[in-house]
Scaffold this active site. Structure first.
Site, mmCIF file in Angstrom:
data_model
loop_
_atom_site.group_PDB
_atom_site.id
_atom_site.type_symbol
_atom_site.label_atom_id
_atom_site.label_comp_id
_atom_site.label_asym_id
_atom_site.label_seq_id
_atom_site.Cartn_x
_atom_site.Cartn_y
_atom_site.Cartn_z
ATOM 1 N N ARG A 121 0.853 -1.195 0.000
ATOM 2 C CA ARG A 121 0.000 0.000 0.000
ATOM 3 C C ARG A 121 0.884 1.239 0.000
ATOM 4 N NH1 ARG A 121 -5.855 -0.932 2.876
ATOM 5 N NH2 ARG A 121 -6.588 -2.240 1.168
ATOM 6 N N GLN A 126 -1.263 2.254 -5.905
ATOM 7 C CA GLN A 126 -2.696 2.376 -5.621
ATOM 8 C C GLN A 126 -3.554 1.884 -6.774
ATOM 9 O OE1 GLN A 126 -3.334 6.459 -4.478
ATOM 10 N NE2 GLN A 126 -2.814 6.096 -2.351
ATOM 11 N N ASP A 129 -4.037 -2.002 -6.832
ATOM 12 C CA ASP A 129 -4.486 -2.634 -5.584
ATOM 13 C C ASP A 129 -5.869 -3.267 -5.738
ATOM 14 O OD1 ASP A 129 -5.111 -3.350 -3.008
ATOM 15 O OD2 ASP A 129 -4.703 -1.390 -2.121
ATOM 16 N N SER A 132 -8.374 -2.813 -2.644
ATOM 17 C CA SER A 132 -9.092 -1.542 -2.556
ATOM 18 C C SER A 132 -10.235 -1.471 -3.558
ATOM 19 C CB SER A 132 -8.124 -0.371 -2.778
ATOM 20 O OG SER A 132 -7.219 -0.262 -1.699
ATOM 21 N N TYR A 229 -3.282 -0.962 7.591
ATOM 22 C CA TYR A 229 -4.287 -1.864 8.114
ATOM 23 C C TYR A 229 -4.391 -1.701 9.631
ATOM 24 C CZ TYR A 229 -4.145 -4.359 3.652
ATOM 25 O OH TYR A 229 -4.214 -4.692 2.328
#
Length: 373
Positions: A121, A126, A129, A132, A229
């Site tokens: 992350r 991004q 991912d 996400s 997280y």
């Protein structure tokens, strides 16, 4: 460079790892793309659409033959990869902790298995991912599932016959899924509150117009693990959180839980006693049910009722929005491969930061530090 797109075989999996949009983009990079017959049928993408985008469509054996990169949504059964050449890449959601035996089998095949859910992350990753992109849809769908099971309206309605009160929605866990759940419930007119162990999420909750419910004055609590997280909390915090949640949850109509800790069972957030405190007709949606569940009594793949409260435990929630989920997943894979595409070599070349993070197997061995630890 041949890229193979497989049809998903896991029960209930309706997504596909490429779309005509990403096929065109791969072809423009100079790659040959082969798609298995019917790979996109359950995501409303027929074979003709893939052919029109420049892919060849055929049976699995032909698709796998001489493939340099194999794309999937879920990790394919190693036995179904007969004919894959040693050294080929397999890029998919591989569930490394839950399917370790399958990872060992990939190593035995001599392929390089790349777990997309291990994507670090960091800012430049991004767009790659998958967690996400898929969690965003899960948070949205969780609210719709709750609305479908809830026997009342979400928004406040003022009518000649009287006023209907707005539903009270409580979101537990404010990651990507939780934030989307807050936004969706707000759009539907509910009164929304939310909680998380990470204090940094309080501003995010407020920015979406929801009420933050946080444990205060418990020293030494950070709640932020690696990669953004949540992490496991202290016993002192757990006790304070349980007391706070118990008083709040009894007033809620709908609760949506999203809390996950990578590589570990989902934390238990709601007890049977707390469920019993809710009024009959209330709904709980447990998005962590496949990892053990945040809710006591939740059953993966079922909607159960306890103390007059429905507990929704759908499996593979993103797959229930197969078309949009596939489009986002496919873009994640394209963004990943294209970011490392070496025009001179005509193939992607991974760097150490991302390559070492997601690579599970290489040269017949399991090489990922998170698995070896």
């Amino acid at each position: 460079m041949k890229i193979a797109v497989l049809k998903e075989t896991a029960a209930g999996e309706r997504r596909v790892s490429a779309t005509p949009e990403t096929v065109k983009k791969f072809v423009s990079l100079g790659a040959e793309v082969a798609v298995e017959n019917g790979a996109g049928d359950t995501a409303s993408l027929d074979d003709a659409a893939f052919s029109a985008a420049g892919a060849t469509v055929g049976p699995r054996a032909a698709v796998l033959a001489n493939a340099d990169i194999v794309l999937g949504v879920a990790g394919p059964d190693p036995a179904s990869l007969t004919g894959i050449k040693p050294g080929a890449w397999l890029a998919a959601g591989l569930n490394p902790f839950g399917e370790r035996a399958r990872v060992d089998a990939y190593a035995a095949l001599g392929i390089e298995a790349l777990a997309m859910e291990f994507m670090p992350r960091i800012t430049r990753a991004q767009s790659m991912d998958i967690l996400s992109s898929q969690s965003n849809l899960s948070g949205y769908k969780a609210v719709l599932d709750a609305a479908g099971e809830y026997g009342r309206a979400f928004p406040m309605m003022m009518t000649a016959a009287g006023t209907v009160s707005a539903a009270k929605v409580f979101v537990m866990g404010v990651g990507v899924a939780g934030l989307q759940a807050i936004a969706t419930a707000r759009r539907l007119g509910a009164q929304v509150s939310a909680t998380d162990v990470r204090s940094a999420t309080k501003e995010q909750i407020l920015s979406l117009g929801a009420k933050p419910i946080f444990v205060e004055k418990v020293a030494g609590i950070e709640g932020e693990g690696s990669g953004g997280y949540a992490t496991e909390m202290s016993d002192e915090y757990k006790a304070a959180q349980a007391e706070l949640v118990s008083s709040h949850i009894a007033k809620q109509d709908i609760v949506i839980t999203t809390a996950l800790i990578p590589g570990r069972p989902a934390p238990r957030l709601i007890s049977d006693a707390q469920i019993a405190s809710m009024r009959p007709g209330s709904v709980i949606v447990d998005l962590a049910v496949e990892s053990g569940g945040n809710v006591e009594g939740a059953v993966a793949g079922e909607i159960v009722e306890k103390h007059g409260v429905k507990i929704v435990g759908h499996r593979n929630v993103p797959s229930r929005l197969a078309s949009d989920a596939s489009a986002l997943f496919a873009r994640n894979l394209y963004n990943f491969l294209s970011a490392f595409w070496d025009k001179d070599a005509g193939k992607p070349v991974l760097d150490a930061e991302i390559g070492d993070a997601i690579r599970l197997t290489r040269d017949g061995k399991v090489v990922n530090e998170r698995l070896l630890a």
